[in-house]
Enzyme design. Sequence first.
Site, PDB file in Angstrom:
ATOM      1  N   ASP A  58       1.107  -0.869  -0.138  1.00  0.00           N
ATOM      2  CA  ASP A  58      -0.148  -0.134  -0.053  1.00  0.00           C
ATOM      3  C   ASP A  58       0.760   1.235  -0.504  1.00  0.00           C
ATOM      4  OD1 ASP A  58       0.765  -0.416   2.384  1.00  0.00           O
ATOM      5  OD2 ASP A  58      -1.101  -0.927   3.664  1.00  0.00           O
TER       6      ASP A  58
ATOM      7  N   HIS B 194      -6.976  -4.251  10.732  1.00  0.00           N
ATOM      8  CA  HIS B 194      -6.695  -4.393   9.006  1.00  0.00           C
ATOM      9  C   HIS B 194      -5.502  -4.760   8.599  1.00  0.00           C
ATOM     10  CE1 HIS B 194      -4.922  -0.031   9.775  1.00  0.00           C
ATOM     11  NE2 HIS B 194      -4.173  -0.976   9.678  1.00  0.00           N
TER      12      HIS B 194
ATOM     13  N   GLU C 235      -9.569  -1.893   5.696  1.00  0.00           N
ATOM     14  CA  GLU C 235     -10.300  -0.615   6.690  1.00  0.00           C
ATOM     15  C   GLU C 235     -11.538  -2.451   6.485  1.00  0.00           C
ATOM     16  OE1 GLU C 235      -7.968   0.457   8.353  1.00  0.00           O
ATOM     17  OE2 GLU C 235      -8.251   2.519   8.291  1.00  0.00           O
TER      18      GLU C 235
HETATM   19  C1  GLP Z   1      -0.526   1.318   8.548  1.00  0.00           C
HETATM   20  C2  GLP Z   1       0.347   0.013   7.071  1.00  0.00           C
HETATM   21  C3  GLP Z   1      -0.223  -1.766   7.551  1.00  0.00           C
HETATM   22  C4  GLP Z   1       0.326  -1.407   9.230  1.00  0.00           C
HETATM   23  C5  GLP Z   1      -0.235  -1.842   9.837  1.00  0.00           C
HETATM   24  C6  GLP Z   1       0.894  -1.355  11.068  1.00  0.00           C
HETATM   25  O1  GLP Z   1      -1.512   0.731   8.758  1.00  0.00           O
HETATM   26  N1  GLP Z   1      -0.651  -0.314   6.425  1.00  0.00           N
HETATM   27  O2  GLP Z   1       0.358  -2.307   6.115  1.00  0.00           O
HETATM   28  O3  GLP Z   1       1.002  -3.235   9.295  1.00  0.00           O
HETATM   29  O4  GLP Z   1      -0.268   0.355   9.660  1.00  0.00           O
HETATM   30  O5  GLP Z   1       1.637  -0.617  11.346  1.00  0.00           O
HETATM   31  P1  GLP Z   1       2.642  -0.656  12.832  1.00  0.00           P
HETATM   32  O6  GLP Z   1       3.292  -2.259  12.336  1.00  0.00           O
HETATM   33  O7  GLP Z   1       3.794   0.148  12.731  1.00  0.00           O
HETATM   34  O8  GLP Z   1       1.924  -1.071  14.363  1.00  0.00           O
END
Ligand code: GLP
Length: 262
Positions: free
Chosen positions: A67, A138, A143
Site C-alpha cells: 500500500d 486491518h 479497513e
Molecule cells: C499501516 C499499514 C499497515 C500496517 C499497519 C501497522 O496502517 N498500512 O500495512 O500493518 O499500519 O503498523 P505498525 O507496524 O507500525 O503498527
Amino acid sequence: MEVIVLKDAESVGKEAARMIAELIRRKPNAVLGLATGSTPEPCYAELVRMHKEEGLDFSQVTTFNLDEYYPIDPRHEQSYRYYMDTKLFNHININKANTYVPYGLAPDPDEYCCWYEEQIKRAGGIDLQILGIGHNGHIAFNEPGSSFASRTRLIVLTAETIKANSRFFEREEDVPRYALTMGMGTILEARKIVLLATGEGKADAVAAAIEGPITTMCPASALQLHPDVTFILDEGAASKLKRRDYYEHCRKLLSELKMKRA
Ligand code: GLP
C-alpha cells in the site's frame, strides 16, 4: 495456520527474515509482498545484515508493496516508497526497477490499480507476503468492512488509522485521507502469508484474527481461509490468545515428526 510466539520484536523480525532468506536461496527470482509500518523494521534490518555479511542475493528478486498513502509524493519522508528505499532497497543489491510500491501521485488511481494488479500477475504472483496488522484488524489499508474479494484500489482511511499513523507525521492534519492498497482478494492469492505483530497494543486484533469469527469487520480474520499462513508474534501480541498452549504443542509435535522422518 501456524502460530509462533517469540520473546520480543527483534526475534520476530529475525524469524521473518530467516523465512524470506530461505525462500530466496531456494528460488532466487522469488516474488515478495512487502509491508511497511514499524513492525517489519527489524526484519528489513536483518535482511540488510544477511546481504552484507552472508551475501544474500536479491539481484533477481521482485517485490510488491501492499500500500501507499494517496496523494503523497514518493520523495516525502512518510511515503511508503521512501520507507522501503531507506530501510531496505538502498542497502541490498535489488534492481530498483523490480521494486513496486503503489504510486502515490497516480493521476488516475483506478487505472493505476488495475495496472498494479497486472504487474503482480505478470511476475507470476506473490510467493511470500509479509503483513502487519492495524489495531482495528486491518491488513495493508483494507479497513474493517473491506470485501474479501476486493482488489487493489483507492480507499478512504478510517479516523482511527489516521490517528494511529499520525505519530509519523508532524500533525494529524498532515496524514493523507486516502490510500492505494492491495485488496483482500489480492493478498489472499499469495502462495504463503506471514503476519508479524508485536506489542500488547496488537493483542486484541491478533486474538480476533486467529480465534475470532471470520468477518469483514476484522479483515485479518480472512487469513483463516488461507491454506498457508504463519503468525509470528511476540509475547505482548500473543497475550490475549486463548489457545496458545495448543499452538505450542502443535509446533513441538510437528517438529518432532519432521525430525523422525528426516
Ligand atoms: C499501516 C499499514 C499497515 C500496517 C499497519 C501497522 O496502517 N498500512 O500495512 O500493518 O499500519 O503498523 P505498525 O507496524 O507500525 O503498527
